[in-house]
Design an enzyme around this catalytic site. Structure first.
Site, PDB file in Angstrom:
ATOM      1  N   ASP A  54       0.884  -1.168   0.000  1.00 15.61           N
ATOM      2  CA  ASP A  54       0.000   0.000   0.000  1.00 15.61           C
ATOM      3  C   ASP A  54       0.920   1.216   0.000  1.00 15.61           C
ATOM      4  OD1 ASP A  54      -1.707   2.078   0.383  1.00 15.61           O
ATOM      5  OD2 ASP A  54      -2.638   1.297   2.206  1.00 15.61           O
ATOM      6  N   TYR A 144      -8.354  15.240 -10.392  1.00 18.08           N
ATOM      7  CA  TYR A 144      -7.262  14.454 -10.982  1.00 18.08           C
ATOM      8  C   TYR A 144      -6.242  15.384 -11.651  1.00 18.08           C
ATOM      9  CZ  TYR A 144      -5.183  11.117 -14.350  1.00 18.08           C
ATOM     10  OH  TYR A 144      -4.327  10.359 -15.106  1.00 18.08           O
TER      11      TYR A 144
END
Ligand code: NAD
Ligand code: SER
Length: 312
Positions: A54, A144
């Site tokens: 992660d 984004y």
């Protein structure tokens, strides 16, 4: 020759699978460690090492970098434009923190190189629509795009301040047959091939005349590797390079598909992604990348469509 050990983060994604396989061909299977939050992609299984990482967990990432003697990181984990608009906080958090974690570890461990992709999504409605240049007005309207533009300046900052060799490309929408796209506005250009083969028809979430910059995956992989292998002196842009492959609209790709599947038909039902697409340029000027490290694409719409149908 310096021995490199590469960590690919986000290796099970659309780009990650193909990039990992390409890097393994160059550097040797054992020297390219694939990693992702989700399970190992089937195409990667048995081709080299895989670890579950992660990227938000900096300590865990740092331990892996040291344990595996990593010298280069390719960071591909991100939330793309369409999914990002559904959860802006999560998109900002993952897209920014993952990059800061990687840049920091790369600085501390004196890694040789870092690769991190930006996107045409950095551009906004006030950027030039046609042949959008490397340096221009940049006012993105998606979370984004904002995260990518901020990320570009972090890359530049780590290079200027600590001499980190971090390199980046603003990818256009990418079209591939090996692994599925992960929540972008340009995903229609992949879905259309699958639906054409399976259903002979496709309902497009963008209007027929929505031109966007696009690129076939083999060109994106080639560009990434060429940029990363270019001598350091040739890399003049430390934010992110514009690169261009082709530009087409849904109507144009549908016409190209019809040459292979004459009964194919397309209909249009634009949704929230239309506004995102409308904010991006229709085509990109990549003359700086062409001059600096000799970038040149191999595929146009016709050649890509033929290759997609041969491989799907
Ligand atoms: P993708 O969504 O297909 O793959 C991203 C991968 O990251 C996924 O496998 C996901 O499981 C993984 N991931 C997510 N969160 C993670 C975490 N916390 N830790 C580790 N892994 C995690 O995306 P992609 O299309 O392969 O894009 C890769 C990069 O290229 C992204 O930075 C994206 O913004 C950029 N890009 C892609 C395109 C495109 O058209 N595909 C265009 C421009 C830029
Ligand atoms: N293909 C990407 C998207 O649509 C562009 O970065 O989000």
């Amino acid at each position: 020759m310096i021995r490199e050990k590469i960590l690919v983060i986000g290796a099970s994604g659309q780009i990650g699978v193909e990039l990992t396989l390409a890097l393994r061909k160059i550097y040797g299977n054992a020297n390219v460690v694939a990693s992702d939050l989700r399970e190992e992609n089937d195409l990667l299984k048995g081709t080299g090492p895989y670890v579950s990482i992660d990227v938000m967990n900096k300590e865990m990432l740092h331990v892996q970098v040291i344990r595996q003697n990593i010298t280069q990181i390719y960071l591909l984990a991100a939330i793309l434009s369409a999914t990002g608009e559904k959860n802006p906080n999560l998109a900002w958090s993952l897209n920014m923190q993952s990059l800061l974690n990687v840049l920091d570890i790369a600085k501390d461990e004196k890694l040789h190189k870092v690769y991190w992709p930006s996107s045409i999504a950095v551009f906004g409605p006030t950027s030039p629509k046609k042949d959008c240049p490397q340096q221009t007005i940049i006012e993105p309207i998606t979370v984004y795009g904002i995260s990518k533009y901020a990320g570009e300046f972090w890359c530049n900052y780590y290079h200027q301040r600590w001499g980190l060799d971090v390199r980046s490309i603003r990818y256009p929408g990418l079209i591939s047959y090996k692994s599925a796209p992960g929540g972008g506005t340009t995903d229609y250009a992949v879905e259309i091939f699958h639906e054409a083969l399976e259903e002979k028809k496709y309902e497009c979430f963008l209007q027929e005349d929505t031109y966007l910059p696009m690129m076939y995956m083999p060109d994106a992989i080639k560009a990434t590797i060429e940029l990363m292998e270019a001598p350091e002196a040739k890399i003049k842009i430390r934010t992110s390079y514009n690169i261009s492959g082709m530009s087409f609209s849904p109507k144009e790709i549908a016409a190209e598909i019809k040459k292979h599947i004459p009964e194919f038909s397309i209909s249009y039902k634009p949704d929230y992604r239309q506004q995102i697409a409308n904010s991006w340029p229709q085509s990109i000027d990549d003359s700086v990348a062409r001059n600096d490290w000799d970038w040149k694409e191999d595929f146009n719409l016709e050649k890509m469509t033929k290759d997609m149908f041969e491989n799907l």
